[in-house]
Design an enzyme around this catalytic site. Sequence first.
Site, PDB file in Angstrom:
ATOM      1  N   HIS A   1       0.658  -1.211  -0.032  1.00  0.00           N
ATOM      2  CA  HIS A   1       0.105  -0.047   0.182  1.00  0.00           C
ATOM      3  C   HIS A   1       0.868   1.249  -0.232  1.00  0.00           C
ATOM      4  O   HIS A   1       0.625   2.186  -0.816  1.00  0.00           O
ATOM      5  CB  HIS A   1      -1.063  -0.126   1.433  1.00  0.00           C
ATOM      6  CG  HIS A   1      -1.697   1.256   1.370  1.00  0.00           C
ATOM      7  ND1 HIS A   1      -2.949   1.458   1.221  1.00  0.00           N
ATOM      8  CD2 HIS A   1      -1.544   2.451   1.890  1.00  0.00           C
ATOM      9  CE1 HIS A   1      -3.303   2.656   1.480  1.00  0.00           C
ATOM     10  NE2 HIS A   1      -2.285   3.132   2.011  1.00  0.00           N
ATOM     11  N   GLU A   2       1.931   1.110   0.882  1.00  0.00           N
ATOM     12  CA  GLU A   2       2.572   2.349   0.984  1.00  0.00           C
ATOM     13  C   GLU A   2       3.657   2.576  -0.147  1.00  0.00           C
ATOM     14  O   GLU A   2       4.127   3.671  -0.478  1.00  0.00           O
ATOM     15  CB  GLU A   2       3.544   2.431   2.287  1.00  0.00           C
ATOM     16  CG  GLU A   2       2.904   2.241   3.447  1.00  0.00           C
ATOM     17  CD  GLU A   2       1.924   3.560   3.651  1.00  0.00           C
ATOM     18  OE1 GLU A   2       2.012   4.479   3.195  1.00  0.00           O
ATOM     19  OE2 GLU A   2       0.910   3.298   4.391  1.00  0.00           O
TER      20      GLU A   2
ATOM     21  N   HIS B   1       1.943   4.359  -2.844  1.00  0.00           N
ATOM     22  CA  HIS B   1       1.952   6.005  -2.641  1.00  0.00           C
ATOM     23  C   HIS B   1       3.176   6.469  -3.015  1.00  0.00           C
ATOM     24  O   HIS B   1       3.275   7.435  -3.620  1.00  0.00           O
ATOM     25  CB  HIS B   1       1.572   6.354  -1.121  1.00  0.00           C
ATOM     26  CG  HIS B   1       0.508   6.190  -0.664  1.00  0.00           C
ATOM     27  ND1 HIS B   1      -0.777   6.674  -1.401  1.00  0.00           N
ATOM     28  CD2 HIS B   1      -0.162   5.658   0.401  1.00  0.00           C
ATOM     29  CE1 HIS B   1      -1.867   6.442  -0.618  1.00  0.00           C
ATOM     30  NE2 HIS B   1      -1.420   5.857   0.388  1.00  0.00           N
TER      31      HIS B   1
END
Length: 454
Positions: A24-25, A28
């Site tokens: 998920h990170e 980003h």
Amino acid sequence: MTALLYTVGVLLFALSLVVSIGLHELGHMIPAKKFGAKVTQYFVGFGPTVWSKQVGETEYGIKAIPLGGFVKIVGMLPPGAEELAEEVGTDAEGNQVLRIRKSNTGMFTQLVSDARAAEWELVQPGDEERLFYRLPWWKKVIVMGSGPAVNIAIAFAIFVPVFATYGNSSDVRTVPVVSDVSACVVPAAENGRECTDADPVAPAKQAGIEVGDEIVSFNGVPVGAWEDVQREIRANDDGAATIVVLREGRELSLTTNTTVTSRPTVGADGLADGQGTVEVGFLGVSPTTELVTGGVGYTVSQMGDMTVNTLEALAHMPAKVWGVAKAIVGLEERDPMGPVSIVGGGRLAGEAVSTHEVPVTDRAVFLLMLIAGFNFFIGMFNFVPLLPLDGGHIAGALYEAVRRGLAKVFRRPDPGHFDTAKLMPVAYVVGLTVMVMGVVLIVGDLVVPVSMNG
């Protein structure tokens, strides 16, 4: 052995969540760096740092509490009108030195001011063109949306092979393939008891129907679904029946003298309404239920339904968590279909892996679906358009696009970047609410846990 398997299940679930958080990170960080924004930290977990390594301008690391993660992108909040940066000189190397002018009148203004000041402490000379808030709106949407999109992609990557091979446990269909043949006709009032010599032979038994037969037609009427078979049987009353079945690739025509028996009254929807009995046709066979299978298109359709269900669940989340809180103090039973925390998810994973009564394949599928379900929910939850969630930043970027677009259409001055810092009071309230609900669910999963065994 059971305890060992339980531990393995919990660890597999925990590891899957850590990997999901890390991905998920990355969702980003990768586009942020691609678009030229400055990323100073990439961490999985919260709390004390367990390990970290500086690579270029970014510190990569793991923290002690694996309940989330973060990527620090410099310049998320722009300098507001009341806190504009001003030049106060240059340093020894001739670089511009900025200072933030503060205005902290009122509680909310103080919150905004403190958040903005903390953000700008990280801004170094030369970072001015790499600040996140200065990115075009569509780049902001991609950076913030890619994180939760990764979670949804993980869920999709699990759903597709499971649905295509094992099937969807949430989508069961009934087919006209015989799974059981009654030996006799038992009166409706005595339903469930064993057969006796006094009971008449069931019509299906008399006709020679066997387990595995696929019913093709009933009295000359083709049937394609179990509902068709059920309708024809009930309408046959006490008449004889000719039933065509497919057995081992060959069609057989079987005959029974009668199909009548006394059964519960049938309502308008075709289901028993329990108000009495009525003479209807009865054959004495049970259909086969099977999981629906499908590929990519089917999975996309199912995830569309999941999206609607998840949005409804999010709308009712506060009430559901309140129910868990009441269950903790013994005021009501906990809803077995209600929300659970990652602690509850870990318990379910442990139970699934250690339950010997369930086939290994079923246990593996349950664990995979649990992991996929958590990823899908996390992704959808982060799209909620409220700060501090990713959806809040996305909403701010979209609002900025609309506002600047309208200004251009109506030949008005450019309103500039949308100041997300002004929504920090909302972020604090939302963050506190999420934290409280998380604590309640964790306590509930420890005190009144949900079990896959009921």
